[in-house]
Design an enzyme around this catalytic site. Sequence first.
Site, PDB file in Angstrom:
ATOM      1  CD  GLU A   1     -17.654  52.344 -15.687  1.00  0.00           C
ATOM      2  OE1 GLU A   1     -18.297  52.804 -16.645  1.00  0.00           O
ATOM      3  OE2 GLU A   1     -17.419  51.131 -15.554  1.00  0.00           O
TER       4      GLU A   1
ATOM      5  CB  THR B   1     -20.710  51.800 -20.287  1.00  0.00           C
ATOM      6  OG1 THR B   1     -19.661  51.583 -19.357  1.00  0.00           O
ATOM      7  CG2 THR B   1     -21.395  53.122 -19.957  1.00  0.00           C
TER       8      THR B   1
ATOM      9  CG  HIS C   1     -13.553  51.801 -16.309  1.00  0.00           C
ATOM     10  ND1 HIS C   1     -12.678  50.762 -16.544  1.00  0.00           N
ATOM     11  CD2 HIS C   1     -14.546  51.676 -17.225  1.00  0.00           C
ATOM     12  CE1 HIS C   1     -13.120  50.044 -17.562  1.00  0.00           C
ATOM     13  NE2 HIS C   1     -14.253  50.571 -17.999  1.00  0.00           N
TER      14      HIS C   1
ATOM     15  CG  ASP D   1     -21.840  51.372 -15.685  1.00  0.00           C
ATOM     16  OD1 ASP D   1     -21.454  50.943 -14.574  1.00  0.00           O
ATOM     17  OD2 ASP D   1     -21.055  51.654 -16.614  1.00  0.00           O
ATOM     18  CG  HIS D   2     -21.270  47.676 -15.836  1.00  0.00           C
ATOM     19  ND1 HIS D   2     -20.049  47.610 -15.206  1.00  0.00           N
ATOM     20  CD2 HIS D   2     -21.122  48.592 -16.833  1.00  0.00           C
ATOM     21  CE1 HIS D   2     -19.197  48.411 -15.813  1.00  0.00           C
ATOM     22  NE2 HIS D   2     -19.816  49.045 -16.799  1.00  0.00           N
TER      23      HIS D   2
HETATM   24  C1  GP9 Z   1     -16.023  53.907 -21.926  1.00  0.00           C
HETATM   25  C2  GP9 Z   1     -16.781  53.806 -20.660  1.00  0.00           C
HETATM   26  C3  GP9 Z   1     -16.422  52.595 -19.882  1.00  0.00           C
HETATM   27  O1  GP9 Z   1     -16.419  54.985 -22.692  1.00  0.00           O
HETATM   28  O2  GP9 Z   1     -18.130  53.862 -20.927  1.00  0.00           O
HETATM   29  O3  GP9 Z   1     -16.830  51.492 -20.539  1.00  0.00           O
HETATM   30  P1  GP9 Z   1     -17.080  50.075 -19.880  1.00  0.00           P
HETATM   31  O4  GP9 Z   1     -15.774  49.343 -19.924  1.00  0.00           O
HETATM   32  O5  GP9 Z   1     -17.565  50.233 -18.492  1.00  0.00           O
HETATM   33  O6  GP9 Z   1     -18.096  49.484 -20.771  1.00  0.00           O
HETATM   34 MN    MN Z   2     -19.182  51.011 -17.421  1.00  0.00          MN
END
Ligand code: GP9
Ligand code: MN
Length: 416
Positions: free
Chosen positions: A38, A80, A195, A254-255
């Site tokens: 994440e 994500t 996150h 992921d980003h």
């Molecule tokens: C939520 C997690 C985080 O289930 O995948 O989401 P994001 O805000 O990074 O898209």
């Molecule tokens: Mn994410």
Amino acid sequence: GTEIPEIRKYVKESVMSNEESNLFGIAENKNVIVVSLESVQNFVINNTVNGQEVTPFLNDLIEESYYFENFYHQTEQGKTSDHEFLIDNSLYPLPRGAVYFTHGQNEYNALPDLLKEHNYYSSVFHANNKSFWNRDIMYENTGYDHFYGQDSYQINEQNSVGWGLKDKPFFEQSIKYLQSMPQPFYSRFITLTNHYPFELDEEDASIDKYNSNSKTLNQYFPTVRYTDEALKLLFNQLKESGIYEDSVIIVMGDHYGISEFHNKAMSQYLDKDTITPYDHVQLQKVPFLVHIPGHEGKTFSKIAGQIDVKPTILNLLGIKNEKDIVFGTDLFAEDRKEFIALRNGSFISKDYIYTKDQCFDRETGNLLATGANELQTSSEQNENNCQPIKEKVETELSYSDKIVYGDLFRFYDLGN
Ligand code: GP9
Ligand code: MN
């Protein structure tokens, strides 16, 4: 809707590689484990904060893996879930909204469905509610056999922070499920602790926060380090359980985690006067590595992105997928498409970075041209070479969008 033949022609001529890489089939019938970290960006790799290494485990792992140092995320508002969509489909997410929500019922040719024909069991591990990002619908639709979500974990106040279950107990509690899973399997782990807004309990912080005007950036480093330590734990568990030897492990961010609102603090951290549009594109790099037990490490500098993950996995597994429509290329092939397109139309090529109507030299970051005009100020004038690639990028993004908006795969059998 007879766009498919045109799109297939484009893909055949401009995307697909005409050769097999030397790693084709090297992981035939092996388990595939994808770990999505994440919000982990590439700028933390081999970097320090307050004199401390941020990601010691990843830095070591890179030495024993195929590491792509110029790998970009290509996500948009679906965050994500856009990343998941990219890696399973090698299609682009949408310019706005989340494709997982808006087109979760479309027909796709996603990895779990493709791998099912080769006897793979597919699952996702993520300690969140199954309906977040409409995952339950999309996973069911694209062939996942099981989702290990919130209900699969013991979650309490002690082992939670921020968005939920901490990454270490997440991995600890996941391994039993992996051990009893039919093999070969395709499994994705999605971490959560790193996150926004990057909250962490004191006892989990191994390094100090950064010191700038951005609380977000300051807190980012200790949470990234926590996730790095959790990843180490996963690798140890995979080794102890014997799963490691029979698996290929792919690790990626992921980003982005730090948005442009924190550019001032970011420029301080990176020791730059300012974050230019060129720098902003370069900050969209996320870590990406393919770890194959027994293989020596190697670092690749070629331009790469999340769109390339599906073809790369299929090639490693020795699965030909010639009738499919994908917009990425096997990362281990030499003969690759010349650009990586970001979802907003910016792109990166070997020589150029294009963004916000500006064409930069990729190597130096020098501005070569703006808008339709070449800069007349330097010896580099008349070099607005971004234009031809820009047109290809627009074509490619619009083809992908046509497939998604028109649900075009519903009308064609793309399977092998
Ligand atoms: C939520 C997690 C985080 O289930 O995948 O989401 P994001 O805000 O990074 O898209
Ligand atoms: Mn994410």
